[in-house]
Design an enzyme around this catalytic site. Structure first.
Site, mmCIF file in Angstrom:
data_model
loop_
_atom_site.group_PDB
_atom_site.id
_atom_site.type_symbol
_atom_site.label_atom_id
_atom_site.label_comp_id
_atom_site.label_asym_id
_atom_site.label_seq_id
_atom_site.Cartn_x
_atom_site.Cartn_y
_atom_site.Cartn_z
ATOM 1 N N GLY A 17 -27.372 -5.993 9.131
ATOM 2 C CA GLY A 17 -27.269 -6.478 7.754
ATOM 3 C C GLY A 17 -27.093 -7.986 7.634
ATOM 4 O O GLY A 17 -27.703 -8.776 8.362
ATOM 5 N N ASP A 58 -12.606 -5.066 16.021
ATOM 6 C CA ASP A 58 -12.328 -4.298 14.808
ATOM 7 C C ASP A 58 -11.451 -5.222 13.966
ATOM 8 O O ASP A 58 -10.304 -5.502 14.344
ATOM 9 C CB ASP A 58 -11.593 -2.999 15.168
ATOM 10 C CG ASP A 58 -11.209 -2.184 13.931
ATOM 11 O OD1 ASP A 58 -11.174 -2.746 12.814
ATOM 12 O OD2 ASP A 58 -10.910 -0.990 14.083
ATOM 13 N N ASN A 81 -17.367 -11.588 7.703
ATOM 14 C CA ASN A 81 -18.426 -10.859 6.997
ATOM 15 C C ASN A 81 -18.200 -9.346 6.978
ATOM 16 O O ASN A 81 -18.637 -8.672 6.049
ATOM 17 C CB ASN A 81 -19.768 -11.179 7.676
ATOM 18 C CG ASN A 81 -20.854 -10.193 7.303
ATOM 19 O OD1 ASN A 81 -21.429 -10.272 6.215
ATOM 20 N ND2 ASN A 81 -21.136 -9.242 8.192
ATOM 21 N N TYR A 152 -12.970 -1.731 -3.605
ATOM 22 C CA TYR A 152 -13.937 -2.732 -3.145
ATOM 23 C C TYR A 152 -13.817 -3.990 -4.003
ATOM 24 O O TYR A 152 -13.700 -5.109 -3.496
ATOM 25 C CB TYR A 152 -15.351 -2.150 -3.217
ATOM 26 C CG TYR A 152 -16.423 -3.080 -2.661
ATOM 27 C CD1 TYR A 152 -16.561 -3.270 -1.297
ATOM 28 C CD2 TYR A 152 -17.295 -3.767 -3.510
ATOM 29 C CE1 TYR A 152 -17.538 -4.112 -0.783
ATOM 30 C CE2 TYR A 152 -18.272 -4.605 -3.012
ATOM 31 C CZ TYR A 152 -18.387 -4.775 -1.639
ATOM 32 O OH TYR A 152 -19.359 -5.624 -1.130
HETATM 33 N N1 LIG Z 1 -25.436 -5.805 0.765
HETATM 34 C C1 LIG Z 1 -24.939 -6.209 -0.397
HETATM 35 O O1 LIG Z 1 -25.532 -5.973 -1.457
HETATM 36 C C2 LIG Z 1 -23.637 -6.953 -0.456
HETATM 37 C C3 LIG Z 1 -23.256 -7.502 -1.691
HETATM 38 C C4 LIG Z 1 -22.058 -8.191 -1.767
HETATM 39 C C5 LIG Z 1 -21.269 -8.337 -0.648
HETATM 40 N N2 LIG Z 1 -21.660 -7.791 0.529
HETATM 41 C C6 LIG Z 1 -20.775 -7.959 1.674
HETATM 42 O O2 LIG Z 1 -21.487 -8.474 2.779
HETATM 43 C C7 LIG Z 1 -20.867 -8.044 3.983
HETATM 44 C C8 LIG Z 1 -21.909 -7.437 4.899
HETATM 45 O O3 LIG Z 1 -22.463 -6.312 4.237
HETATM 46 P P1 LIG Z 1 -23.848 -5.638 4.629
HETATM 47 O O4 LIG Z 1 -24.547 -5.372 3.358
HETATM 48 O O5 LIG Z 1 -24.508 -6.392 5.704
HETATM 49 O O6 LIG Z 1 -23.276 -4.224 5.150
HETATM 50 P P2 LIG Z 1 -23.617 -3.339 6.447
HETATM 51 O O7 LIG Z 1 -22.933 -2.041 6.190
HETATM 52 O O8 LIG Z 1 -25.065 -3.342 6.732
HETATM 53 O O9 LIG Z 1 -22.879 -4.113 7.634
HETATM 54 C C9 LIG Z 1 -21.497 -4.128 7.755
HETATM 55 C C10 LIG Z 1 -21.133 -4.348 9.209
HETATM 56 O O10 LIG Z 1 -19.692 -4.407 9.300
HETATM 57 C C11 LIG Z 1 -19.287 -3.647 10.413
HETATM 58 N N3 LIG Z 1 -17.902 -3.184 10.240
HETATM 59 C C12 LIG Z 1 -17.432 -2.202 9.420
HETATM 60 N N4 LIG Z 1 -16.117 -2.054 9.594
HETATM 61 C C13 LIG Z 1 -15.739 -2.955 10.536
HETATM 62 C C14 LIG Z 1 -14.507 -3.276 11.146
HETATM 63 N N5 LIG Z 1 -13.367 -2.622 10.844
HETATM 64 N N6 LIG Z 1 -14.475 -4.274 12.073
HETATM 65 C C15 LIG Z 1 -15.613 -4.913 12.419
HETATM 66 N N7 LIG Z 1 -16.815 -4.643 11.885
HETATM 67 C C16 LIG Z 1 -16.873 -3.671 10.952
HETATM 68 C C17 LIG Z 1 -20.281 -2.483 10.461
HETATM 69 O O11 LIG Z 1 -20.301 -1.863 11.755
HETATM 70 C C18 LIG Z 1 -21.590 -3.198 10.118
HETATM 71 O O12 LIG Z 1 -22.226 -3.716 11.259
HETATM 72 C C19 LIG Z 1 -19.764 -7.075 3.564
HETATM 73 O O13 LIG Z 1 -18.518 -7.748 3.526
HETATM 74 C C20 LIG Z 1 -20.179 -6.662 2.183
HETATM 75 O O14 LIG Z 1 -19.099 -6.242 1.381
HETATM 76 C C21 LIG Z 1 -22.819 -7.099 0.651
#
Ligand SMILES: NC(=O)c1ccc[n+]([C@@H]2O[C@H](COP(=O)([O-])OP(=O)(O)OC[C@H]3O[C@@H](n4cnc5c(N)ncnc54)[C@H](O)[C@@H]3O)[C@@H](O)[C@H]2O)c1
Length: 259
Positions: A17, A58, A81, A152
């Site tokens: 992501g 983690d 992130n 969230y």
């Molecule tokens: N995709 C969106 O639309 C969006 C919008 C706003 C904010 N965000 C934020 O962007 C960030 C990345 O989101 P994404 O869309 O790439 O999500 P994603 O689910 O594709 O990736 C999240 C990653 O975080 C890792 N993760 C989860 N729990 C963890 C932990 N305890 N320790 C370490 N790693 C952990 C997962 O294994 C995964 O690789 C997040 O903080 C999310 O809230 C995303």
């Protein structure tokens, strides 16, 4: 001239992501990148594809951060992130009336405790040089209420505020250690899978999710990474305590505003 030459950059949740896109862009800009994630298999595979190093962190676990501080004691850029919505294992209630305390706490543990610990690690890894950039990935959901995702939204709002506290604290110490938050909305990653599903309604759900977005599309992880590169680089040395929205224009207006 690459924009992040020789900077040591730690990115959490970088197995996939947005984190993966940030780690890739940082690497392409000449940084020494450490991909970290809770998912060891995917994290290691991503790091191998990028051509950088992987460490399992983690973000909820203080011991993991201490271990990282032993291995990577000095860093120039830390991107907090890693994040969860609380819907990873299925669509459980997350509204303010029905959310369980356990689910509420678990989302805050990852998103907020993880960011607090990541900022604390970053300060320790940057204060020797007295310079650095901390980038916290918040969300549009940290700026507006989300009825169906209370934990969230609350955790992302707290990340926004904590970023400003960290920025002010570092400035107060006389350090050029900057801290800013990025607020994405609707970026196409796996985080949306539980909401979209794989059934025939998937395309309709995708269209509905961005119906109120002025640009009428999802954003892409690379578009978030581009902002992170700027905040990480020495182009942004006077930018601290602020927030960058990347949302296709969503927060510029209101769905209820006159046409
Ligand atoms: N995709 C969106 O639309 C969006 C919008 C706003 C904010 N965000 C934020 O962007 C960030 C990345 O989101 P994404 O869309 O790439 O999500 P994603 O689910 O594709 O990736 C999240 C990653 O975080 C890792 N993760 C989860 N729990 C963890 C932990 N305890 N320790 C370490 N790693 C952990 C997962 O294994 C995964 O690789 C997040 O903080 C999310 O809230 C995303």
């Amino acid at each position: 001239m690459k924009r992040l030459s020789n900077k040591t950059c730690v990115v959490t949740g970088a197995a996939r992501g947005i984190g993966r896109a940030i780690a890739t862009s940082f690497h392409n800009e000449g940084a020494v990148v450490i991909v970290t994630d809770i998912d060891e298999a995917m994290g290691a595979a991503t790091a191998a594809e990028i051509g950088c190093r992987f460490e399992r962190v983690d973000v909820r676990e203080e011991a993991d951060w201490s271990r990282l501080a032993g291995i990577v004691p000095v860093a120039d850029v830390v991107v907090n992130n890693a994040g969860v919505t609380g819907f990873e294992a299925g669509l459980v209630p997350h509204d303010p009336e029905h959310a369980s305390l356990a689910d509420w706490r678990e989302v805050h543990r990852v998103n907020l405790d993880g960011t607090f610990l990541g900022c604390r690690y970053a300060i320790g890894a940057m204060k020797g040089a007295g310079t650095g950039s901390i980038i916290n990935i918040s969300s549009r959901s940290g700026l507006v209420g989300i009825p169906g995702a209370a934990a969230y939204a609350s955790s992302k709002a707290a990340i926004r505020n904590h970023s400003k506290t960290v920025a002010l604290y570092c400035a107060q110490q006389g350090w050029q250690i900057r801290c800013n938050s990025i607020h994405p909305a609707a970026i196409l990653t796996s985080i949306w899978e539980p909401m979209l599903g794989s059934g025939p309604g998937r395309n309709g759900k995708m269209r509905a999710l961005v119906a109120d977005t002025p640009l009428k599309r999802f954003g892409m992880p690379d578009e978030v990474a581009a902002i992170a590169v700027t905040l990480a680089s020495d182009e942004a040395t006077y930018v601290t305590g602020t927030e960058v929205n990347i949302d296709g224009g969503l927060l510029a207006g209101s769905a209820a505003s006159p046409g």
